[in-house]
Design a protein around this motif. Structure first.
Motif, PDB file in Angstrom:
ATOM      1  N   ILE A   8      51.027   7.169  65.520  1.00 58.71           N
ATOM      2  CA  ILE A   8      51.809   7.062  66.742  1.00 58.71           C
ATOM      3  C   ILE A   8      51.087   6.083  67.668  1.00 58.71           C
ATOM      4  O   ILE A   8      49.919   6.277  67.986  1.00 58.71           O
ATOM      5  CB  ILE A   8      51.930   8.426  67.468  1.00 58.71           C
ATOM      6  CG1 ILE A   8      52.263   9.563  66.500  1.00 58.71           C
ATOM      7  CG2 ILE A   8      52.893   8.337  68.632  1.00 58.71           C
ATOM      8  CD1 ILE A   8      53.578   9.470  65.824  1.00 58.71           C
ATOM      9  N   GLU A   9      51.798   5.052  68.079  1.00 56.68           N
ATOM     10  CA  GLU A   9      51.209   4.050  68.980  1.00 56.68           C
ATOM     11  C   GLU A   9      51.903   4.124  70.331  1.00 56.68           C
ATOM     12  O   GLU A   9      53.135   4.029  70.415  1.00 56.68           O
ATOM     13  CB  GLU A   9      51.373   2.655  68.386  1.00 56.68           C
ATOM     14  CG  GLU A   9      50.763   1.568  69.226  1.00 56.68           C
ATOM     15  CD  GLU A   9      50.903   0.193  68.595  1.00 56.68           C
ATOM     16  OE1 GLU A   9      50.867  -0.798  69.345  1.00 56.68           O
ATOM     17  OE2 GLU A   9      51.064   0.105  67.354  1.00 56.68           O
ATOM     18  N   ALA A  10      51.110   4.301  71.371  1.00 50.48           N
ATOM     19  CA  ALA A  10      51.658   4.388  72.723  1.00 50.48           C
ATOM     20  C   ALA A  10      51.957   3.001  73.281  1.00 50.48           C
ATOM     21  O   ALA A  10      51.284   2.021  72.939  1.00 50.48           O
ATOM     22  CB  ALA A  10      50.662   5.090  73.647  1.00 50.48           C
ATOM     23  N   HIS A  11      52.956   2.921  74.145  1.00 49.38           N
ATOM     24  CA  HIS A  11      53.195   1.697  74.902  1.00 49.38           C
ATOM     25  C   HIS A  11      51.974   1.426  75.782  1.00 49.38           C
ATOM     26  O   HIS A  11      51.274   2.375  76.182  1.00 49.38           O
ATOM     27  CB  HIS A  11      54.415   1.852  75.815  1.00 49.38           C
ATOM     28  CG  HIS A  11      55.722   1.745  75.118  1.00 49.38           C
ATOM     29  ND1 HIS A  11      56.161   0.588  74.511  1.00 49.38           N
ATOM     30  CD2 HIS A  11      56.714   2.660  74.941  1.00 49.38           C
ATOM     31  CE1 HIS A  11      57.357   0.788  73.994  1.00 49.38           C
ATOM     32  NE2 HIS A  11      57.720   2.039  74.233  1.00 49.38           N
ATOM     33  N   PRO A  12      51.700   0.181  76.116  1.00 41.77           N
ATOM     34  CA  PRO A  12      50.582  -0.121  77.016  1.00 41.77           C
ATOM     35  C   PRO A  12      50.680   0.702  78.305  1.00 41.77           C
ATOM     36  O   PRO A  12      51.753   0.834  78.893  1.00 41.77           O
ATOM     37  CB  PRO A  12      50.747  -1.617  77.296  1.00 41.77           C
ATOM     38  CG  PRO A  12      51.467  -2.140  76.082  1.00 41.77           C
ATOM     39  CD  PRO A  12      52.403  -1.018  75.677  1.00 41.77           C
ATOM     40  N   GLY A  13      49.559   1.275  78.688  1.00 41.40           N
ATOM     41  CA  GLY A  13      49.504   2.076  79.916  1.00 41.40           C
ATOM     42  C   GLY A  13      50.040   3.488  79.784  1.00 41.40           C
ATOM     43  O   GLY A  13      50.049   4.236  80.763  1.00 41.40           O
ATOM     44  N   GLN A  14      50.486   3.894  78.588  1.00 39.90           N
ATOM     45  CA  GLN A  14      51.084   5.218  78.395  1.00 39.90           C
ATOM     46  C   GLN A  14      50.233   6.151  77.535  1.00 39.90           C
ATOM     47  O   GLN A  14      50.654   7.279  77.259  1.00 39.90           O
ATOM     48  CB  GLN A  14      52.468   5.078  77.765  1.00 39.90           C
ATOM     49  CG  GLN A  14      53.445   4.274  78.594  1.00 39.90           C
ATOM     50  CD  GLN A  14      53.723   4.920  79.935  1.00 39.90           C
ATOM     51  OE1 GLN A  14      53.940   6.109  80.035  1.00 39.90           O
ATOM     52  NE2 GLN A  14      53.674   4.119  80.987  1.00 39.90           N
ATOM     53  N   LEU A  81      57.335   6.967  75.623  1.00 37.69           N
ATOM     54  CA  LEU A  81      55.908   6.640  75.625  1.00 37.69           C
ATOM     55  C   LEU A  81      55.476   5.931  74.357  1.00 37.69           C
ATOM     56  O   LEU A  81      54.425   5.294  74.316  1.00 37.69           O
ATOM     57  CB  LEU A  81      55.082   7.926  75.784  1.00 37.69           C
ATOM     58  CG  LEU A  81      55.434   8.824  76.966  1.00 37.69           C
ATOM     59  CD1 LEU A  81      54.638  10.118  76.897  1.00 37.69           C
ATOM     60  CD2 LEU A  81      55.191   8.100  78.274  1.00 37.69           C
ATOM     61  N   VAL A  82      56.267   6.056  73.297  1.00 34.04           N
ATOM     62  CA  VAL A  82      55.882   5.596  71.959  1.00 34.04           C
ATOM     63  C   VAL A  82      56.466   4.215  71.663  1.00 34.04           C
ATOM     64  O   VAL A  82      57.675   4.009  71.737  1.00 34.04           O
ATOM     65  CB  VAL A  82      56.350   6.616  70.890  1.00 34.04           C
ATOM     66  CG1 VAL A  82      56.112   6.084  69.489  1.00 34.04           C
ATOM     67  CG2 VAL A  82      55.628   7.936  71.094  1.00 34.04           C
ATOM     68  N   ALA A  83      55.561   3.296  71.300  1.00 33.86           N
ATOM     69  CA  ALA A  83      55.971   1.948  70.901  1.00 33.86           C
ATOM     70  C   ALA A  83      56.276   1.876  69.415  1.00 33.86           C
ATOM     71  O   ALA A  83      57.153   1.121  68.986  1.00 33.86           O
ATOM     72  CB  ALA A  83      54.872   0.953  71.245  1.00 33.86           C
ATOM     73  N   ASP A  84      55.550   2.675  68.618  1.00 29.45           N
ATOM     74  CA  ASP A  84      55.730   2.638  67.169  1.00 29.45           C
ATOM     75  C   ASP A  84      55.328   3.990  66.587  1.00 29.45           C
ATOM     76  O   ASP A  84      54.371   4.614  67.061  1.00 29.45           O
ATOM     77  CB  ASP A  84      54.879   1.530  66.553  1.00 29.45           C
ATOM     78  CG  ASP A  84      55.160   1.339  65.073  1.00 29.45           C
ATOM     79  OD1 ASP A  84      56.343   1.237  64.696  1.00 29.45           O
ATOM     80  OD2 ASP A  84      54.200   1.299  64.290  1.00 29.45           O
ATOM     81  N   ARG A  85      56.072   4.414  65.577  1.00 30.04           N
ATOM     82  CA  ARG A  85      55.807   5.694  64.916  1.00 30.04           C
ATOM     83  C   ARG A  85      56.065   5.489  63.430  1.00 30.04           C
ATOM     84  O   ARG A  85      57.085   4.938  63.035  1.00 30.04           O
ATOM     85  CB  ARG A  85      56.745   6.757  65.474  1.00 30.04           C
ATOM     86  CG  ARG A  85      56.596   8.130  64.912  1.00 30.04           C
ATOM     87  CD  ARG A  85      57.693   9.087  65.400  1.00 30.04           C
ATOM     88  NE  ARG A  85      58.011   8.982  66.810  1.00 30.04           N
ATOM     89  CZ  ARG A  85      57.471   9.753  67.757  1.00 30.04           C
ATOM     90  NH1 ARG A  85      56.582  10.659  67.450  1.00 30.04           N
ATOM     91  NH2 ARG A  85      57.837   9.609  69.011  1.00 30.04           N
ATOM     92  N   SER A  86      55.123   5.952  62.587  1.00 34.18           N
ATOM     93  CA  SER A  86      55.346   5.865  61.141  1.00 34.18           C
ATOM     94  C   SER A  86      54.761   7.090  60.458  1.00 34.18           C
ATOM     95  O   SER A  86      53.787   7.672  60.927  1.00 34.18           O
ATOM     96  CB  SER A  86      54.725   4.595  60.560  1.00 34.18           C
ATOM     97  OG  SER A  86      53.319   4.623  60.689  1.00 34.18           O
ATOM     98  N   LEU A  87      55.402   7.490  59.379  1.00 32.78           N
ATOM     99  CA  LEU A  87      54.932   8.602  58.555  1.00 32.78           C
ATOM    100  C   LEU A  87      54.570   8.072  57.183  1.00 32.78           C
ATOM    101  O   LEU A  87      55.308   7.265  56.613  1.00 32.78           O
ATOM    102  CB  LEU A  87      56.018   9.661  58.383  1.00 32.78           C
ATOM    103  CG  LEU A  87      56.497  10.422  59.596  1.00 32.78           C
ATOM    104  CD1 LEU A  87      57.583  11.409  59.184  1.00 32.78           C
ATOM    105  CD2 LEU A  87      55.364  11.141  60.263  1.00 32.78           C
ATOM    106  N   THR A  88      53.445   8.550  56.657  1.00 31.89           N
ATOM    107  CA  THR A  88      53.045   8.243  55.294  1.00 31.89           C
ATOM    108  C   THR A  88      52.829   9.569  54.571  1.00 31.89           C
ATOM    109  O   THR A  88      51.952  10.356  54.967  1.00 31.89           O
ATOM    110  CB  THR A  88      51.746   7.415  55.255  1.00 31.89           C
ATOM    111  OG1 THR A  88      51.956   6.208  55.982  1.00 31.89           O
ATOM    112  CG2 THR A  88      51.348   7.087  53.822  1.00 31.89           C
ATOM    113  N   PHE A  89      53.653   9.834  53.572  1.00 35.03           N
ATOM    114  CA  PHE A  89      53.499  11.048  52.795  1.00 35.03           C
ATOM    115  C   PHE A  89      52.468  10.773  51.692  1.00 35.03           C
ATOM    116  O   PHE A  89      52.440   9.683  51.110  1.00 35.03           O
ATOM    117  CB  PHE A  89      54.845  11.487  52.222  1.00 35.03           C
ATOM    118  CG  PHE A  89      55.749  12.021  53.283  1.00 35.03           C
ATOM    119  CD1 PHE A  89      55.741  13.378  53.595  1.00 35.03           C
ATOM    120  CD2 PHE A  89      56.575  11.176  54.004  1.00 35.03           C
ATOM    121  CE1 PHE A  89      56.553  13.870  54.610  1.00 35.03           C
ATOM    122  CE2 PHE A  89      57.396  11.661  55.014  1.00 35.03           C
ATOM    123  CZ  PHE A  89      57.382  13.008  55.315  1.00 35.03           C
TER     124      PHE A  89
END
Length: 95
Positions: A8-14, A81-89
């Protein structure tokens, strides 16, 4: 068993606000009957990136988690708040 890593990557400042939202989902997730492991981490070298390492008893346990009120609240509260989200099984190859 279902095993995964979520990035999970937050937006800048978040990042601090996202960290607070993440804290709210940890204990209720760990209390779920199908939860084997639920760990949240923050990258040391990139503090706006978070990782979850999760193990669930089976697919139903994972699906129940995703449908749970606390997880849905986390998704709603973190949406902006989230800029990017990824799941790896993951598949265990250490046997």
């Amino acid at each position: 068993m279902i095993q995964l890593i979520a990035r999970i990557e937050a937006h800048p400042g978040q990042a601090e606000q996202l960290a607070h939202v993440i804290e709210g989902v940890i204990l209720p997730s760990r209390a779920e009957s199908g939860c084997l492991t639920y760990q949240a981490h923050r990258a040391e070298n990139d503090t706006h990136v978070f990782y979850f390492y999760e193990q669930w008893r089976d697919q139903k346990a994972f699906d129940d988690h995703v449908a749970s009120v606390h997880y849905q609240t986390y998704r709603t509260d973190s949406a902006n708040l989230v800029a990017d989200r990824s799941l790896t099984f993951l598949q265990d190859v250490s046997r």
